[in-house]
Design a protein around this motif. Structure first.
Motif, PDB file in Angstrom:
ATOM      1  N   THR A   1       0.854  -1.187   0.000  1.00  0.00           N
ATOM      2  CA  THR A   1       0.000   0.000   0.000  1.00  0.00           C
ATOM      3  C   THR A   1       0.886   1.231   0.000  1.00  0.00           C
ATOM      4  O   THR A   1       1.753   1.371   0.874  1.00  0.00           O
ATOM      5  N   GLU A   2       0.638   2.130  -0.973  1.00  0.00           N
ATOM      6  CA  GLU A   2       1.429   3.359  -1.096  1.00  0.00           C
ATOM      7  C   GLU A   2       0.501   4.557  -1.130  1.00  0.00           C
ATOM      8  O   GLU A   2      -0.562   4.518  -1.774  1.00  0.00           O
ATOM      9  N   ARG A   3       0.923   5.621  -0.479  1.00  0.00           N
ATOM     10  CA  ARG A   3       0.173   6.871  -0.465  1.00  0.00           C
ATOM     11  C   ARG A   3       1.087   7.997  -0.916  1.00  0.00           C
ATOM     12  O   ARG A   3       2.291   7.953  -0.668  1.00  0.00           O
ATOM     13  N   PHE A   4       0.463   9.024  -1.525  1.00  0.00           N
ATOM     14  CA  PHE A   4       1.224  10.101  -2.142  1.00  0.00           C
ATOM     15  C   PHE A   4       0.666  11.442  -1.695  1.00  0.00           C
ATOM     16  O   PHE A   4      -0.536  11.584  -1.413  1.00  0.00           O
ATOM     17  N   PHE A   5       1.597  12.423  -1.597  1.00  0.00           N
ATOM     18  CA  PHE A   5       1.172  13.795  -1.370  1.00  0.00           C
ATOM     19  C   PHE A   5       0.526  14.341  -2.644  1.00  0.00           C
ATOM     20  O   PHE A   5       0.646  13.779  -3.728  1.00  0.00           O
ATOM     21  N   ARG A   6      -0.118  15.454  -2.526  1.00  0.00           N
ATOM     22  CA  ARG A   6      -0.760  16.107  -3.683  1.00  0.00           C
ATOM     23  C   ARG A   6       0.277  16.706  -4.594  1.00  0.00           C
ATOM     24  O   ARG A   6       1.185  17.415  -4.151  1.00  0.00           O
ATOM     25  N   ASN A   7       0.182  16.369  -5.882  1.00  0.00           N
ATOM     26  CA  ASN A   7       1.059  16.928  -6.910  1.00  0.00           C
ATOM     27  C   ASN A   7       0.329  18.075  -7.583  1.00  0.00           C
ATOM     28  O   ASN A   7      -0.622  17.859  -8.349  1.00  0.00           O
ATOM     29  N   PRO A   8       0.732  19.317  -7.337  1.00  0.00           N
ATOM     30  CA  PRO A   8      -0.028  20.454  -7.907  1.00  0.00           C
ATOM     31  C   PRO A   8       0.079  20.539  -9.423  1.00  0.00           C
ATOM     32  O   PRO A   8      -0.711  21.255 -10.046  1.00  0.00           O
ATOM     33  N   ALA A   9       1.034  19.832 -10.016  1.00  0.00           N
ATOM     34  CA  ALA A   9       1.174  19.900 -11.477  1.00  0.00           C
ATOM     35  C   ALA A   9       0.115  19.060 -12.196  1.00  0.00           C
ATOM     36  O   ALA A   9      -0.031  19.185 -13.413  1.00  0.00           O
TER      37      ALA A   9
ATOM     38  N   PRO B   1      -4.056  17.500 -12.379  1.00  0.00           N
ATOM     39  CA  PRO B   1      -5.414  17.663 -11.849  1.00  0.00           C
ATOM     40  C   PRO B   1      -5.675  16.672 -10.719  1.00  0.00           C
ATOM     41  O   PRO B   1      -5.114  15.582 -10.691  1.00  0.00           O
ATOM     42  N   ALA B   2      -6.530  17.082  -9.807  1.00  0.00           N
ATOM     43  CA  ALA B   2      -6.771  16.245  -8.644  1.00  0.00           C
ATOM     44  C   ALA B   2      -7.376  14.905  -9.026  1.00  0.00           C
ATOM     45  O   ALA B   2      -7.051  13.873  -8.417  1.00  0.00           O
ATOM     46  N   ASP B   3      -8.239  14.859 -10.024  1.00  0.00           N
ATOM     47  CA  ASP B   3      -8.874  13.601 -10.391  1.00  0.00           C
ATOM     48  C   ASP B   3      -7.965  12.702 -11.208  1.00  0.00           C
ATOM     49  O   ASP B   3      -8.356  11.578 -11.550  1.00  0.00           O
TER      50      ASP B   3
ATOM     51  N   CYS C   1      -9.110  14.088  -4.017  1.00  0.00           N
ATOM     52  CA  CYS C   1     -10.448  14.674  -4.174  1.00  0.00           C
ATOM     53  C   CYS C   1     -10.324  16.148  -4.526  1.00  0.00           C
ATOM     54  O   CYS C   1      -9.534  16.883  -3.926  1.00  0.00           O
ATOM     55  N   ARG C   2     -11.091  16.548  -5.495  1.00  0.00           N
ATOM     56  CA  ARG C   2     -11.093  17.962  -5.863  1.00  0.00           C
ATOM     57  C   ARG C   2     -11.736  18.785  -4.762  1.00  0.00           C
ATOM     58  O   ARG C   2     -12.528  18.291  -3.965  1.00  0.00           O
ATOM     59  N   SER C   3     -11.412  20.049  -4.733  1.00  0.00           N
ATOM     60  CA  SER C   3     -11.918  20.921  -3.668  1.00  0.00           C
ATOM     61  C   SER C   3     -13.422  21.122  -3.745  1.00  0.00           C
ATOM     62  O   SER C   3     -14.066  21.380  -2.728  1.00  0.00           O
TER      63      SER C   3
ATOM     64  N   GLU D   1     -15.972   7.157 -11.385  1.00  0.00           N
ATOM     65  CA  GLU D   1     -15.538   8.520 -11.678  1.00  0.00           C
ATOM     66  C   GLU D   1     -16.657   9.475 -11.325  1.00  0.00           C
ATOM     67  O   GLU D   1     -17.829   9.239 -11.660  1.00  0.00           O
ATOM     68  N   VAL D   2     -16.281  10.541 -10.621  1.00  0.00           N
ATOM     69  CA  VAL D   2     -17.269  11.557 -10.253  1.00  0.00           C
ATOM     70  C   VAL D   2     -17.773  12.254 -11.501  1.00  0.00           C
ATOM     71  O   VAL D   2     -18.985  12.469 -11.680  1.00  0.00           O
ATOM     72  N   GLU D   3     -16.864  12.632 -12.406  1.00  0.00           N
ATOM     73  CA  GLU D   3     -17.188  13.231 -13.696  1.00  0.00           C
ATOM     74  C   GLU D   3     -16.531  12.381 -14.771  1.00  0.00           C
ATOM     75  O   GLU D   3     -15.335  12.515 -15.027  1.00  0.00           O
ATOM     76  N   PRO D   4     -17.286  11.462 -15.355  1.00  0.00           N
ATOM     77  CA  PRO D   4     -16.694  10.562 -16.359  1.00  0.00           C
ATOM     78  C   PRO D   4     -16.125  11.350 -17.527  1.00  0.00           C
ATOM     79  O   PRO D   4     -16.681  12.361 -17.975  1.00  0.00           O
TER      80      PRO D   4
END
Length: 807
Positions: A522-530, A532-534, A555-557, A591-594
């Protein structure tokens, strides 16, 4: 005594009444000092009566303390100031004795003053003269906290039999006799021994029960917090007054713990007296509220009664009303009168100037070690480099009052090459925690473990700035491994690996040849601002045994849920041998927005192939983490076994390399000096002195000088060889005699005598071996030295022309 508290209130009341009476009569109010001077005017008869009363007072002077004895200090080597008093010191003792008598007469309920105890030579010395301010060349002693810590390391607390009577002498025990009669044979029967053992066991059980009851009673007293000697103990503290060196407020220092306390602290119940190297003050203030209401203005004669007139604190300034009421006529009348000089300066200190060598300053504690016993705890201190493992401090806490059941230990280290700073050992849970300073080869900061065996419960924390992978923490159990990261370019923050059982039963430290099978990563990652969140992966799970890969995105804001995707990693060939590229059921997504491109099989195929490569990379990195754990454990075992200490290049006494280099340089300089001295010596001077001065040498005289010089040098070489041979034979004979003596008395020798004999034999063999080597070397170098001298004689400018024919 000029002013005492018992008379102050009466004098002030009398002054107020007299002032009121004079105000009614219209008379001018006198100054308080004049009124006091009139009241203190006494006749000769009154003075004689007061002197008689004072002479009848017996001042209880404390007996001599047993801190120093003649057995511990050689008083004959002490300076003369330690063994006698000067005339000024004798005068000061008389002043102090008179002061003490008046104090005991006016304050009979107070404790006798501590004025002139006995020193090492049993000579009474005033307490102020025992203080000698000295400037030391160590910056650590310039501040109060480090200076107090340095002094507290040299002091040891020894509890007294009676805390209220420090002069109680212990009974001297008779020294054990060297020779004693052997006890008779034990003729008791076994039955009696068994009965005695049963009786002893019953007594032990009863004592154990009594001990438990005593512990319960002490625990109850401890919880009650009652002190039967509260307010009766007397202790010495250090008072630092405010004002100088930017000290904002006065405070106390405990000399045994080096801790500072406020003057408002409840531990301080009152002050009897103060002194420094200039004067002595007695506290005349009421201590009903401890020391909270005390005014530490030593220039106030009402609150602090001084011994000597000379003081560095000025007296209180008069108020404006008193200043206006002063009569200028009195000053005019006293202009022609000379005031009597009644001041008495403090004699110079009788102690020697404090000298602390760098070795003693570094050693701190006496003999480099100090043990402080607390309630259910023990603190041990060592000087740096005294222990070969770098241990400088150890704090041990116990469960019982007898300090037999250890709870935990804390050990502090210095100058360790592995940068070990603190080791915390919990004896109850078996947990060990090692703390490291920056600089460890593996950037290790904290290591928590119960066993040094691999694949056990442990936690490793690292200095992330010293590692290229940004690893902060690694937690390991027999079945899992969890790693935390920070500052990585791939934004990885967390990796958790679940292991399965090994297929082969090999050693635990064979992770390289027989790694544990990985079941889940199991791997987790910080947010990459470069990104899109999705489309930025927040968590991915490699289910290796189930051949599945799960993804969860950030998750998007403006959303409350995040995209999820799961890939079924099947075989690339079906049962018929046909190649399977990608099918729609191999990717399940939410997907929230396919989006259109995510539904295409090509996108899903490329994403799955990329995840396969990342899975291989993650498994490889987890395998490397296992190997790193084994490497760290192996390195820690080597470090604990070697416990090498680092030595500064400036520490020339401990640095062997610097010491060897310095000795080599000194040896080279010494040899160069010897060569220069030898070059300056004229080996022909003793033989030329035999000839008449000013006479020119002939060929026959030159030959004779050469032969005499060579013969003399040859004889000196022979004498030196004979001397070495004689010393060699003497040492050999003495060793043979000692060996013969040992053979004759071997049966009756004690272990101490055998140790002395072995030590003598070792030293004698060393001397014999050195003499043998010197003799052998002398025999080898003597012919060469003889030939070298002969060559010098033939080349000597005074003989070269006359000896050409013989060359």
């Amino acid at each position: 005594m000029e002013v005492l508290k018992e008379k102050v209130e009466e004098e002030e009341a009398a002054e107020r009444e007299e002032a009121a009476e004079r105000a009614e009569r219209g008379e001018k109010t006198k100054r308080p000092m004049e009124v006091r001077r009139e009241e203190t005017t006494m006749t000769q008869e009154m003075l004689r009566d007061l002197e008689r009363k004072l002479s009848e007072i017996e001042v209880s002077v404390p007996e001599k303390l047993l801190a120093f004895t003649k057995d511990t200090i050689d008083t004959s080597k002490l300076p003369l100031s330690y063994q006698s008093n000067t005339l000024k010191e004798e005068h000061l003792l008389q002043v102090a004795d008179n002061f003490s008598r008046q104090y005991s007469h006016l304050c009979p309920d107070r404790v006798p003053l501590f004025l002139h105890p006995l020193n090492e030579c049993e000579v009474p010395k005033f307490v102020s003269t025992t203080i000698r301010p000295t400037l030391m060349p160590y910056p650590e002693l310039y501040n109060w906290d480090t200076c107090a810590q340095f002094i507290s390391d040299f002091l040891s607390m020894v509890p007294l039999p009676d805390p209220l009577k420090p002069s109680v002498k212990e009974e001297e025990k008779a020294p054990p006799k060297k020779y004693a009669i052997k006890p008779p044979r034990d003729l008791t029967s076994r039955f009696e021994q068994e009965q005695e053992m049963k009786r002893q066991e019953a007594i032990k059980a009863e004592e154990e029960n009594r001990r438990k009851q005593e512990e319960a009673r002490l625990l109850e007293q401890e919880n009650a917090k009652t002190d039967p000697l509260h307010g009766l103990r007397v202790h010495s503290w250090v008072l630092v007054l405010s004002g100088k060196r930017e000290v904002p407020e006065s405070f106390f220092i405990d000399p045994f713990t080096a801790r500072s306390y406020s003057t408002q602290d409840d531990h301080f119940l009152g002050i009897e007296s103060l002194w420094n190297h200039k004067n002595y003050w007695v506290n005349m203030q009421d201590c009903w509220n401890c020391c909270k209401d005390l005014v530490f203005d030593l220039g106030d004669p009402v609150r602090w009664e001084y011994l000597l007139l000379g003081t560095d604190k000025p007296f209180l300034s008069l108020t404006e009303e008193e200043d206006e009421g002063m009569n200028d006529d009195d000053d005019v009348e006293n202009l022609g009168k000379e005031d009597e000089d009644k001041s008495f300066d403090m004699p110079p200190s009788w102690v020697e100037q404090i000298e602390i060598s760098p070795e003693a300053f570094e050693t701190r504690c006496p003999n480099g070690k100090k043990v402080i016993q607390y309630k259910r705890a023990k603190l041990e201190k060592w000087a740096p480099y005294l222990n070969n493992n770098g241990l400088v401090c150890r704090l041990t806490t116990y469960e019982d009052l007898e300090c037999t059941k250890t709870l935990e230990m804390k050990e502090w280290y210095q100058n360790r090459e592995d940068m070990l700073e603190l080791k915390h050992i919990n004896k109850i849970t078996g947990l060990n925690v090692d703390y490291f300073k920056p600089g460890h080869p593996q950037a290790l900061r904290v290591h928590s473990y119960k066993s040094m065996q691999p694949e056990m419960d442990r936690v490793m924390e690292f200095y992330e700035t010293a590692r290229v992978d940004g690893l902060i923490k690694r937690e390991e159990t027999p079945k899992t491994m969890t790693e935390h990261y920070q500052g990585r370019p791939d934004f990885l923050s967390y990796r958790h690996v679940n292991f399965g059982p090994r297929m082969k039963k090999l050693a635990l430290n064979s992770a390289e040849s027989n790694p544990r099978p990985m079941v889940k990563i199991t791997e987790r990652f910080f947010r990459n601002p470069a990104k899109p969140a999705d489309e930025d992966v927040a968590e991915r799970v490699f289910l290796i045994a189930e051949e599945r890969i799960q993804l969860r995105y950030h998750c998007r804001s403006d959303h409350i849920t995040a995209n999820k995707r799961e890939f079924l990693r099947r075989t690339e060939v079906d049962s018929k041998g046909n190649k399977i590229i990608m099918t729609p059921d191999m990717c399940i997504s939410f997907e929230v927005e396919p989006m259109e491109h995510t539904k295409k099989l090509l996108y899903q195929y490329e994403a799955m192939m990329k995840l396969k490569n990342e899975e291989k990379l993650s498994r490889h990195q987890a395998w490397e983490s296992e190997l790193e754990v084994l490497e760290i454990l192996k390195l820690r075992e080597e470090e604990e076994e070697a416990h090498t200490l680092t030595i500064s290049i400036y520490d020339t006494k401990r640095n062997e390399k610097c010491k060897e280099y310095r000795e080599a340089m000194e040896r080279v300089l010494h040899e160069e000096h010897l060569r220069q001295v030898e070059a300056q010596l004229d080996y022909l001077a003793p033989f030329l002195a035999q000839l008449p001065p000013g006479e020119k040498l002939t060929r026959w005289q030159a030959v004779r000088l050469k032969d005499e010089c060579l013969n003399d040098f040859k004889q000196r070489l022979i004498d030196k060889a004979n001397l070495i041979q004689a010393r060699f034979e003497k040492e050999t004979q003495e060793l043979q005699k000692k060996q013969q003596w040992y053979q004759e008395n071997q049966v009756t020798l004690t272990p101490e005598d055998e140790d002395l004999y072995l030590s003598y034999c070792s030293q004698a063999m060393f001397r014999i071996r050195i003499l043998e080597q010197r003799l052998s070397r002398h025999k080898e170098l003597a012919p060469l030295k003889y030939l070298a001298l002969e060559e010098k004689l033939y080349k000597d400018p005074r003989l070269v022309e006359l000896l050409k024919v013989f060359v």
